[in-house]
Design a protein around this motif. Structure first.
Motif, PDB file in Angstrom:
ATOM      1  N   ARG A   1      -3.563  -0.640   5.208  1.00  0.00           N
ATOM      2  CA  ARG A   1      -2.165  -0.918   5.086  1.00  0.00           C
ATOM      3  C   ARG A   1      -1.493  -1.251   6.300  1.00  0.00           C
ATOM      4  O   ARG A   1       0.508  -1.610   5.790  1.00  0.00           O
ATOM      5  CB  ARG A   1      -1.435   0.680   6.153  1.00  0.00           C
ATOM      6  CG  ARG A   1      -1.597   1.598   4.581  1.00  0.00           C
ATOM      7  CD  ARG A   1      -1.039   2.919   4.944  1.00  0.00           C
ATOM      8  NE  ARG A   1      -0.968   4.541   3.976  1.00  0.00           N
ATOM      9  CZ  ARG A   1      -1.620   4.957   4.483  1.00  0.00           C
ATOM     10  NH1 ARG A   1      -1.760   5.528   6.063  1.00  0.00           N
ATOM     11  NH2 ARG A   1      -1.411   6.168   3.572  1.00  0.00           N
TER      12      ARG A   1
ATOM     13  N   PRO B   1       1.107  -1.451  -0.025  1.00  0.00           N
ATOM     14  CA  PRO B   1       0.022   0.037   0.008  1.00  0.00           C
ATOM     15  C   PRO B   1       0.826   1.555  -0.132  1.00  0.00           C
ATOM     16  O   PRO B   1       1.855   1.205   0.972  1.00  0.00           O
ATOM     17  CB  PRO B   1      -1.055  -0.461   1.322  1.00  0.00           C
ATOM     18  CG  PRO B   1      -1.388  -1.517   1.960  1.00  0.00           C
ATOM     19  CD  PRO B   1       0.790  -2.453   0.936  1.00  0.00           C
TER      20      PRO B   1
ATOM     21  N   GLU C   1     -10.983   0.376   1.088  1.00  0.00           N
ATOM     22  CA  GLU C   1      -9.669   0.880   1.353  1.00  0.00           C
ATOM     23  C   GLU C   1      -9.908   2.675   2.312  1.00  0.00           C
ATOM     24  O   GLU C   1      -9.388   3.727   2.702  1.00  0.00           O
ATOM     25  CB  GLU C   1      -8.767   1.730  -0.036  1.00  0.00           C
ATOM     26  CG  GLU C   1      -7.689   0.575  -0.234  1.00  0.00           C
ATOM     27  CD  GLU C   1      -6.554   0.740  -0.919  1.00  0.00           C
ATOM     28  OE1 GLU C   1      -6.282   0.397  -1.511  1.00  0.00           O
ATOM     29  OE2 GLU C   1      -6.931   2.305  -1.822  1.00  0.00           O
TER      30      GLU C   1
ATOM     31  N   TYR D   1      -6.618  -5.995  -3.332  1.00  0.00           N
ATOM     32  CA  TYR D   1      -6.791  -6.130  -1.786  1.00  0.00           C
ATOM     33  C   TYR D   1      -6.471  -7.541  -1.123  1.00  0.00           C
ATOM     34  O   TYR D   1      -7.596  -8.535  -1.586  1.00  0.00           O
ATOM     35  CB  TYR D   1      -7.974  -5.578  -1.174  1.00  0.00           C
ATOM     36  CG  TYR D   1      -8.600  -4.987   0.215  1.00  0.00           C
ATOM     37  CD1 TYR D   1      -7.852  -4.220   1.226  1.00  0.00           C
ATOM     38  CD2 TYR D   1      -9.214  -6.331   0.528  1.00  0.00           C
ATOM     39  CE1 TYR D   1      -8.262  -4.705   2.665  1.00  0.00           C
ATOM     40  CE2 TYR D   1     -10.293  -6.253   1.829  1.00  0.00           C
ATOM     41  CZ  TYR D   1      -9.267  -5.514   3.087  1.00  0.00           C
ATOM     42  OH  TYR D   1      -9.870  -5.273   3.678  1.00  0.00           O
TER      43      TYR D   1
ATOM     44  N   SER E   1      -3.881   0.265  -3.092  1.00  0.00           N
ATOM     45  CA  SER E   1      -2.955  -0.397  -3.479  1.00  0.00           C
ATOM     46  C   SER E   1      -3.762  -1.135  -4.946  1.00  0.00           C
ATOM     47  O   SER E   1      -5.380  -0.901  -5.137  1.00  0.00           O
ATOM     48  CB  SER E   1      -2.991  -1.734  -2.593  1.00  0.00           C
ATOM     49  OG  SER E   1      -2.115  -1.638  -1.301  1.00  0.00           O
TER      50      SER E   1
END
Length: 542
Positions: free
Chosen positions: A169, A36, A231, A276, A273
């Protein structure tokens, strides 16, 4: 509390434990191509460039830690910029070969930095009233939302910082255990704000009435359409920072809700990213530990402690905050004097008038179990620091019967320091901390034993707060170690139940939530250290 909610928390806690025969569920390897982005941004927002400070604050860390304050800095854009830099800004860059990565003033598990900071501010030096997001890489504020006209009066005399966490993260590297580490890092960040505010002559205090739903509305993180799938951010806490304590009306739910009226958000969060990996256990414990608005009234720390023991550290507070690093190796030789050790432990006691405890105002729920290796005048062994005298009898009943509970010669009487076992503790410290040498090669290491069962019975969100408290202790240890010429590092990888078994603990009444180690560091000569904001050419530095 709701038994189903408690069950979810306990299930997560057990599932996320490292054990001697297996580690907690994790990714099994690092997908470097999918790491990330460590910096959240909101393209489409207007940006305010903040001034960078390099001149000293004219107050030493030794003075700040003891509660001394100089003339309060002006509550303006320059002061806010300094607060954010010393709390969340970059402290350096490191290079090795073609790799380059940033370090920050606030510590983070694996240097992954899941914590984000939002600022609620009145009109200030051309900065429009509203909600801003701080970008540490660029030392800028992104204007996420214009506020209604009432903000100018309701926020007079200070700013509000709201902290959030990006679970992904941490989960990218640590899998299921990532939720724990995000809470640690929030605790680190609360303490970082508290020390930075104190260095500026300001106060920092949690806004107790501001629960998760309100914080999500104020920051815009409730707007799922503004974020890439999976996210989004989880809200943590709100902190008032100002020349005085927060106005009483601001810590009321009614006043806080009024701030959400008329907010119009702009910008879209950058994608962190390409892919995920979901961790359903993290989502479950996140929902189970949501903090209500307002939460049930909590206890307030009320113990009257003697003045904090002084240290010899004339270094400017801002310089020491910027130099904080996480040690990666220790020399197995350096020792610490008994006086320095006592002063360091004394700083862990929750004096409500000193940073970072002034921002926390809670009874001590965590009590360090210390593995002593190289402290002059102290017999090596396992020790316990009881941070609240009222729980000593509970600990004596819980810990195995053959523990000594010997008082430490020359230790200040109020310190609550006891030797449990006299022995060479290096091997057991190493084994418990996932066989890591840093737990044995230091001057001392420790596990943070929490009064777990009592806290959870008060409400599931206290699970988060226990980790916050552990992070606060971690930040104190980081800075205190730097102040006496040593270095510390947090240890998130440890075998939870191995420590419990060593102490004879067999239930959820007491649980270890974070480990730490302090010693003489060995620096890696292959790494180049570069200035934090050398990439910002022409930025105003004062």
């Amino acid at each position: 509390m709701n038994k189903n909610t408690l069950s979810v928390v306990l299930d997560y806690h057990e599932a996320s434990k490292h054990r001697l025969d297996r580690y907690a569920p994790g990714p099994g390897g690092l997908d470097w191509a999918n790491q990330p982005d460590p910096f959240r941004r909101y393209p489409g927002t207007s940006i305010c460039e903040l001034p960078l400070r390099r001149s000293p604050l004219q107050i030493s860390f030794a003075e700040v830690r003891c509660g001394q304050r100089g003339t309060p800095a002006a509550m303006n854009l320059t002061g806010l910029a300094t607060l954010l830099e010393l709390s969340f800004g970059l402290s350096a860059w490191k290079e090795h070969g073609e790799s380059r990565w940033a370090l920050r003033c606030n510590p983070s598990s694996g240097n992954l930095h899941p914590t984000e900071c939002y600022v609620l501010t009145p009109t200030c030096d051309g900065l429009r009233t509203g909600v801003y997001h701080y970008v540490s890489h660029d030392h800028t504020l992104e204007h996420r939302a214009e506020a209604n006209a009432t903000w100018g009066s309701e926020l007079t005399g200070g700013f509000v910082l709201i902290l959030t966490s990006i679970y992904w993260r941490e989960a990218w590297k640590y899998g299921l255990r990532a939720f724990r580490y995000c809470q640690h890092d929030c605790g680190h960040a609360i303490a970082a704000v508290s020390y930075a505010a104190a260095a500026l002559g300001w106060h920092a205090q949690l806004l107790e009435s501001w629960g998760d739903t309100l914080l999500a509305a104020l920051t815009g993180v409730a707007r799922s359409s503004d974020f890439a799938e999976q996210e989004t951010e989880a809200v943590d806490v709100a902190l008032w920072v100002g020349c005085a304590n927060p106005p009483k009306y601001l810590d009321s739910l009614q006043a806080a809700v009024a701030l959400t009226n008329g907010l119009h958000f702009t910008g879209q969060a950058n994608r962190l990213s390409a892919q995920y990996v979901p961790w359903t256990g993290i989502n479950a414990v996140h929902h189970a530990t949501e903090r209500p608005s307002p939460p049930a009234a909590g206890l307030i720390q009320s113990i009257s402690w003697p003045p904090l023991a002084g240290i010899d550290c004339p270094q400017d507070a801002s310089a020491l905050i910027r130099q904080r690093r996480s040690a990666v190796d220790f020399d197995r030789v350096t020792s610490i004097t008994i006086e320095c050790w006592f002063a360091l432990l004394d700083a862990l006691l929750p004096r409500s008038e000193l940073p970072p405890w002034k921002s926390w105002q809670r009874p001590a729920c965590i009590h360090p179990v210390l593995f002593v290796h190289r402290i002059n005048g102290i017999t090596p062994g396992v020790y316990l620091l009881v941070r609240d005298p009222s729980v000593k009898s509970k600990l004596q009943q819980a810990i195995r019967a053959d523990a000594e509970w010997t008082t430490v010669p020359d230790a200040p009487e109020h310190l609550g320091l006891y030797r449990l076992f006299a022995a060479d503790a290096r091997d057991v410290a190493r084994q418990i901390s996932c066989h890591q040498n840093i737990a044995a090669d230091s001057c001392f290491s420790l596990g943070m034993l929490a009064e777990f069962g009592v806290a959870l019975n008060e409400g599931a969100w206290h699970y988060r707060e226990l980790f916050y408290e552990a992070g606060l202790l971690g930040q104190v240890l980081y800075l205190e170690a730097e102040a006496v010429g040593l270095r510390g590092t947090g240890i998130g990888c440890y075998f939870d139940d191995a420590l419990h078994e060593m102490l004879g603990l067999s239930s959820h009444a007491w649980q270890s939530l974070y480990h730490f180690t302090v010693g003489g560091p060995i620096d890696d000569p292959r790494l180049r250290l570069l200035p934090p904001y050398g990439h910002l050419i022409g930025r105003w530095v004062y």
